[in-house]
Design a protein around this motif. Structure first.
Motif, PDB file in Angstrom:
ATOM      1  N   CYS A 103      -7.363   1.270 -12.097  1.00 14.07           N
ATOM      2  CA  CYS A 103      -7.588   2.526 -11.386  1.00 14.07           C
ATOM      3  C   CYS A 103      -7.646   3.708 -12.353  1.00 14.07           C
ATOM      4  CB  CYS A 103      -6.494   2.762 -10.347  1.00 14.07           C
ATOM      5  SG  CYS A 103      -6.595   1.640  -8.932  1.00 14.07           S
ATOM      6  N   SER A 109      -7.078   9.431  -9.421  1.00 10.06           N
ATOM      7  CA  SER A 109      -5.784  10.104  -9.526  1.00 10.06           C
ATOM      8  C   SER A 109      -4.725   9.286  -8.799  1.00 10.06           C
ATOM      9  CB  SER A 109      -5.871  11.502  -8.901  1.00 10.06           C
ATOM     10  OG  SER A 109      -6.008  11.390  -7.496  1.00 10.06           O
ATOM     11  N   LEU A 110      -3.467   9.609  -9.065  1.00 11.76           N
ATOM     12  CA  LEU A 110      -2.362   8.924  -8.388  1.00 11.76           C
ATOM     13  C   LEU A 110      -2.466   9.134  -6.881  1.00 11.76           C
ATOM     14  CD1 LEU A 110       0.323   7.394  -8.306  1.00 11.76           C
ATOM     15  CD2 LEU A 110       1.477   9.572  -8.770  1.00 11.76           C
ATOM     16  N   GLU A 111      -2.801  10.338  -6.477  1.00  5.55           N
ATOM     17  CA  GLU A 111      -2.922  10.639  -5.049  1.00  5.55           C
ATOM     18  C   GLU A 111      -4.016   9.794  -4.403  1.00  5.55           C
ATOM     19  OE1 GLU A 111      -2.840  12.980  -7.506  1.00  5.55           O
ATOM     20  OE2 GLU A 111      -0.758  13.579  -7.143  1.00  5.55           O
ATOM     21  N   GLU A 112      -5.142   9.617  -5.084  1.00  4.21           N
ATOM     22  CA  GLU A 112      -6.228   8.797  -4.542  1.00  4.21           C
ATOM     23  C   GLU A 112      -5.797   7.337  -4.395  1.00  4.21           C
ATOM     24  OE1 GLU A 112     -10.374  10.752  -6.095  1.00  4.21           O
ATOM     25  OE2 GLU A 112      -8.983  10.053  -7.638  1.00  4.21           O
ATOM     26  N   VAL A 114      -2.694   6.209  -4.088  1.00  8.56           N
ATOM     27  CA  VAL A 114      -1.692   6.121  -3.019  1.00  8.56           C
ATOM     28  C   VAL A 114      -2.382   6.137  -1.662  1.00  8.56           C
ATOM     29  CG1 VAL A 114       0.226   7.341  -1.894  1.00  8.56           C
ATOM     30  CG2 VAL A 114       0.207   7.077  -4.381  1.00  8.56           C
ATOM     31  N   GLU A 115      -3.391   6.978  -1.485  1.00  4.22           N
ATOM     32  CA  GLU A 115      -4.111   7.044  -0.213  1.00  4.22           C
ATOM     33  C   GLU A 115      -4.835   5.724   0.062  1.00  4.22           C
ATOM     34  OE1 GLU A 115      -5.198   8.388   3.395  1.00  4.22           O
ATOM     35  OE2 GLU A 115      -3.763   9.319   2.015  1.00  4.22           O
ATOM     36  N   ARG A 118      -2.175   3.235   1.029  1.00  2.56           N
ATOM     37  CA  ARG A 118      -1.674   3.565   2.365  1.00  2.56           C
ATOM     38  C   ARG A 118      -2.663   3.082   3.439  1.00  2.56           C
ATOM     39  NH1 ARG A 118      -0.044   8.769   1.552  1.00  2.56           N
ATOM     40  NH2 ARG A 118       2.080   8.099   1.148  1.00  2.56           N
TER      41      ARG A 118
END
Length: 122
Positions: A103, A109-112, A114-115, A118
């Motif tokens: 990744c 990004s970390l947020e992407e 995680v989404e 999720r």
């Protein structure tokens, strides 16, 4: 014990066998003390050589998932709950490390990430 092999997989056959059996043990689908079929029987059922089955059995035994008793057969090892938990966590950590690296290389990004996780989790 269920094993499904994929000829299209980039993983060697013995790895596919190892991963499926170890996963079944960690999930409790193969219980402690349960007798496994002989290597030759597994090879015949899967229509493959005994060599990859033997390699998988050897790796499973090295890592404590199974044990062989001369003249009696091969059995799922008696493992404490914490040992199974440690093996599951270790396997998950290896997968996550590989995937996080991929990744990062894709520029996510970390947020992407995680989404994405999720959304897949649900």
């Amino acid at each position: 014990m269920d094993i499904v092999l994929s000829q299209k997989s980039d993983k060697p056959i013995y790895t596919q066998i190892y991963e499926q059996i170890s996963s079944q043990i960690m999930k409790g689908q193969l219980a402690s003390g349960e007798k496994l079929p002989p290597i030759r029987t597994v090879a015949l059922n899967l229509r493959i050589s005994v060599i990859p089955v033997k390699q998988a059995w050897e790796q499973l035994e090295r890592e404590g998932f199974i044990s062989t008793a001369a003249g009696r057969g091969t059995f799922v090892s008696e493992m404490a709950h914490h040992e199974i938990s440690n093996k599951r966590n270790s396997a998950a950590q290896e997968l996550i490390e590989r995937d996080v690296k991929a990744c990062k290389e894709m520029g996510l990004s970390l947020e992407e990430v995680v989404e994405i996780v999720r959304n897949k989790w649900n």
